[in-house]
Design a protein around this motif. Structure first.
Motif, PDB file in Angstrom:
ATOM      1  N   HIS A  42       0.818  -1.218   0.000  1.00 13.44           N
ATOM      2  CA  HIS A  42       0.000   0.000   0.000  1.00 13.44           C
ATOM      3  C   HIS A  42       0.854   1.273   0.000  1.00 13.44           C
ATOM      4  O   HIS A  42       0.801   2.071   0.930  1.00 13.44           O
ATOM      5  CB  HIS A  42      -0.969   0.031   1.185  1.00 13.44           C
ATOM      6  CG  HIS A  42      -1.956  -1.076   1.183  1.00 13.44           C
ATOM      7  ND1 HIS A  42      -2.913  -1.206   0.210  1.00 13.44           N
ATOM      8  CD2 HIS A  42      -2.137  -2.126   2.017  1.00 13.44           C
ATOM      9  CE1 HIS A  42      -3.640  -2.278   0.450  1.00 13.44           C
ATOM     10  NE2 HIS A  42      -3.185  -2.868   1.530  1.00 13.44           N
ATOM     11  N   GLN A  44       0.470   3.980  -1.482  1.00 11.95           N
ATOM     12  CA  GLN A  44      -0.343   5.199  -1.473  1.00 11.95           C
ATOM     13  C   GLN A  44      -0.682   5.655  -0.062  1.00 11.95           C
ATOM     14  O   GLN A  44      -1.133   6.776   0.140  1.00 11.95           O
ATOM     15  CB  GLN A  44      -1.625   5.002  -2.306  1.00 11.95           C
ATOM     16  CG  GLN A  44      -2.622   4.046  -1.722  1.00 11.95           C
ATOM     17  CD  GLN A  44      -2.351   2.575  -2.042  1.00 11.95           C
ATOM     18  OE1 GLN A  44      -1.280   2.209  -2.489  1.00 11.95           O
ATOM     19  NE2 GLN A  44      -3.330   1.735  -1.786  1.00 11.95           N
ATOM     20  N   ARG A  45      -0.450   4.813   0.946  1.00 14.10           N
ATOM     21  CA  ARG A  45      -0.741   5.175   2.338  1.00 14.10           C
ATOM     22  C   ARG A  45       0.513   5.587   3.106  1.00 14.10           C
ATOM     23  O   ARG A  45       0.517   5.635   4.326  1.00 14.10           O
ATOM     24  CB  ARG A  45      -1.425   4.012   3.043  1.00 14.10           C
ATOM     25  CG  ARG A  45      -2.784   3.724   2.453  1.00 14.10           C
ATOM     26  CD  ARG A  45      -3.500   2.670   3.218  1.00 14.10           C
ATOM     27  NE  ARG A  45      -4.767   2.378   2.570  1.00 14.10           N
ATOM     28  CZ  ARG A  45      -5.491   1.316   2.810  1.00 14.10           C
ATOM     29  NH1 ARG A  45      -5.075   0.444   3.714  1.00 14.10           N
ATOM     30  NH2 ARG A  45      -6.614   1.113   2.187  1.00 14.10           N
ATOM     31  N   ILE A  46       1.576   5.865   2.375  1.00 16.18           N
ATOM     32  CA  ILE A  46       2.816   6.334   2.996  1.00 16.18           C
ATOM     33  C   ILE A  46       3.003   7.796   2.632  1.00 16.18           C
ATOM     34  O   ILE A  46       2.847   8.188   1.484  1.00 16.18           O
ATOM     35  CB  ILE A  46       4.019   5.505   2.503  1.00 16.18           C
ATOM     36  CG1 ILE A  46       3.885   4.064   2.980  1.00 16.18           C
ATOM     37  CG2 ILE A  46       5.327   6.123   2.999  1.00 16.18           C
ATOM     38  CD1 ILE A  46       4.988   3.160   2.511  1.00 16.18           C
ATOM     39  N   HIS A  47       3.342   8.607   3.634  1.00 14.87           N
ATOM     40  CA  HIS A  47       3.598  10.027   3.399  1.00 14.87           C
ATOM     41  C   HIS A  47       4.999  10.361   3.892  1.00 14.87           C
ATOM     42  O   HIS A  47       5.359  10.066   5.034  1.00 14.87           O
ATOM     43  CB  HIS A  47       2.574  10.893   4.128  1.00 14.87           C
ATOM     44  CG  HIS A  47       2.864  12.346   3.971  1.00 14.87           C
ATOM     45  ND1 HIS A  47       2.659  13.017   2.793  1.00 14.87           N
ATOM     46  CD2 HIS A  47       3.385  13.243   4.841  1.00 14.87           C
ATOM     47  CE1 HIS A  47       3.031  14.281   2.946  1.00 14.87           C
ATOM     48  NE2 HIS A  47       3.476  14.440   4.182  1.00 14.87           N
ATOM     49  N   ALA A  62       2.069  -0.576   4.854  1.00 15.54           N
ATOM     50  CA  ALA A  62       1.343   0.650   5.202  1.00 15.54           C
ATOM     51  C   ALA A  62      -0.169   0.461   5.161  1.00 15.54           C
ATOM     52  O   ALA A  62      -0.902   1.378   4.830  1.00 15.54           O
ATOM     53  CB  ALA A  62       1.754   1.772   4.265  1.00 15.54           C
ATOM     54  N   ARG A  65      -1.307   2.962   7.459  1.00 12.14           N
ATOM     55  CA  ARG A  65      -0.694   4.255   7.166  1.00 12.14           C
ATOM     56  C   ARG A  65       0.641   4.421   7.899  1.00 12.14           C
ATOM     57  O   ARG A  65       0.770   4.086   9.063  1.00 12.14           O
ATOM     58  CB  ARG A  65      -1.631   5.399   7.537  1.00 12.14           C
ATOM     59  CG  ARG A  65      -1.336   6.688   6.838  1.00 12.14           C
ATOM     60  CD  ARG A  65      -2.540   7.599   6.985  1.00 12.14           C
ATOM     61  NE  ARG A  65      -2.143   8.957   7.164  1.00 12.14           N
ATOM     62  CZ  ARG A  65      -2.088   9.826   6.159  1.00 12.14           C
ATOM     63  NH1 ARG A  65      -2.418   9.448   4.966  1.00 12.14           N
ATOM     64  NH2 ARG A  65      -1.708  11.060   6.371  1.00 12.14           N
ATOM     65  N   LEU A  67       3.659   7.498   8.381  1.00 15.11           N
ATOM     66  CA  LEU A  67       4.032   8.894   8.163  1.00 15.11           C
ATOM     67  C   LEU A  67       5.505   9.074   8.525  1.00 15.11           C
ATOM     68  O   LEU A  67       5.906   8.767   9.650  1.00 15.11           O
ATOM     69  CB  LEU A  67       3.177   9.821   9.024  1.00 15.11           C
ATOM     70  CG  LEU A  67       1.659   9.693   8.865  1.00 15.11           C
ATOM     71  CD1 LEU A  67       0.942  10.587   9.864  1.00 15.11           C
ATOM     72  CD2 LEU A  67       1.255  10.041   7.452  1.00 15.11           C
ATOM     73  N   SER A  82       2.189  -1.629   9.915  1.00 15.70           N
ATOM     74  CA  SER A  82       1.103  -0.818  10.464  1.00 15.70           C
ATOM     75  C   SER A  82      -0.177  -1.632  10.601  1.00 15.70           C
ATOM     76  O   SER A  82      -1.254  -1.091  10.741  1.00 15.70           O
ATOM     77  CB  SER A  82       0.853   0.409   9.580  1.00 15.70           C
ATOM     78  OG  SER A  82       0.392   0.002   8.317  1.00 15.70           O
ATOM     79  N   ASP A  99      -5.527  -2.230  12.050  1.00 11.85           N
ATOM     80  CA  ASP A  99      -4.628  -1.286  11.401  1.00 11.85           C
ATOM     81  C   ASP A  99      -4.391  -0.091  12.314  1.00 11.85           C
ATOM     82  O   ASP A  99      -5.345   0.514  12.794  1.00 11.85           O
ATOM     83  CB  ASP A  99      -5.222  -0.802  10.077  1.00 11.85           C
ATOM     84  CG  ASP A  99      -5.493  -1.947   9.123  1.00 11.85           C
ATOM     85  OD1 ASP A  99      -4.820  -2.980   9.242  1.00 11.85           O
ATOM     86  OD2 ASP A  99      -6.380  -1.804   8.273  1.00 11.85           O
ATOM     87  N   GLU A 101      -1.783   3.485  12.750  1.00 12.75           N
ATOM     88  CA  GLU A 101      -0.834   4.379  12.111  1.00 12.75           C
ATOM     89  C   GLU A 101       0.528   4.339  12.797  1.00 12.75           C
ATOM     90  O   GLU A 101       0.609   4.307  14.020  1.00 12.75           O
ATOM     91  CB  GLU A 101      -1.404   5.793  12.145  1.00 12.75           C
ATOM     92  CG  GLU A 101      -0.586   6.817  11.431  1.00 12.75           C
ATOM     93  CD  GLU A 101      -1.290   8.150  11.418  1.00 12.75           C
ATOM     94  OE1 GLU A 101      -1.913   8.462  10.402  1.00 12.75           O
ATOM     95  OE2 GLU A 101      -1.224   8.858  12.435  1.00 12.75           O
TER      96      GLU A 101
END
Length: 158
Positions: A42, A44-47, A62, A65, A67, A82, A99, A101
């Motif tokens: 995933h 797209q769920r990592i920033h 992720a 998520r 961060l 996560s 899940d 964060e």
């Protein structure tokens, strides 16, 4: 059953391409430097807030998520999860996933083979030593080691 096996093999073949595409074109990965291959679930769920360095053989899951702050370094073989199983569920074989964060703040270094479990927050300027298993929050400027990870000293970095 054969269809599921074929789809599973196809998914395994396409996973590196999806991660590679995301890594190259997503603005979230713009400041990430990698020395080799790593596995992401995933993406797209990592920033990523800023510069980040990922060494080979890292595994980032992720689902819940992840961060990352600025100037984060993941050494060889780091695993960040996560998601995990609900241990309070009576039947282990059908336990649902939970899940949570994971937050890794600015200027954090995670050493070789360390494992970060769901729901953890690693504070600014922290160092996670090689092989540590982080199950709880890590305070700012702390150096943690062991299984489970415990604070062994504090750094003077501001």
């Amino acid at each position: 059953m054969l269809v599921y096996r074929i789809l599973d093999k196809l998914d395994r073949l396409l996973q590196p391409l999806r991660v590679c595409w995301w890594f190259r074109f997503s603005p979230a990965w713009k400041h990430v430097v990698s020395n080799g291959r790593f596995h992401v679930v995933h993406p797209q769920r990592i920033h990523c807030a800023g510069r980040m360095h990922i060494n080979p053989s890292c595994y980032l899951n992720a689902t819940g998520r992840i961060l990352f702050g600025k100037d984060v370094v993941l050494s060889y073989g780091v695993k960040i999860l996560s998601t995990g199983l609900d241990l309070a569920f009576p039947c282990r074989t059908t336990a649902p996933h939970i899940d949570k964060e994971v937050v890794i703040e600015d200027n954090v270094w995670i050493g070789v083979g360390a494992i970060v479990l769901p729901g953890v927050r690693i504070g600014r300027n922290a160092v996670v030593s090689a092989g540590a298993v982080v199950i709880g929050d890590v305070p700012r400027n702390a150096v943690v080691a062991g299984n489970p990870a415990r604070v062994i000293q504090f750094t003077s970095v501001q």
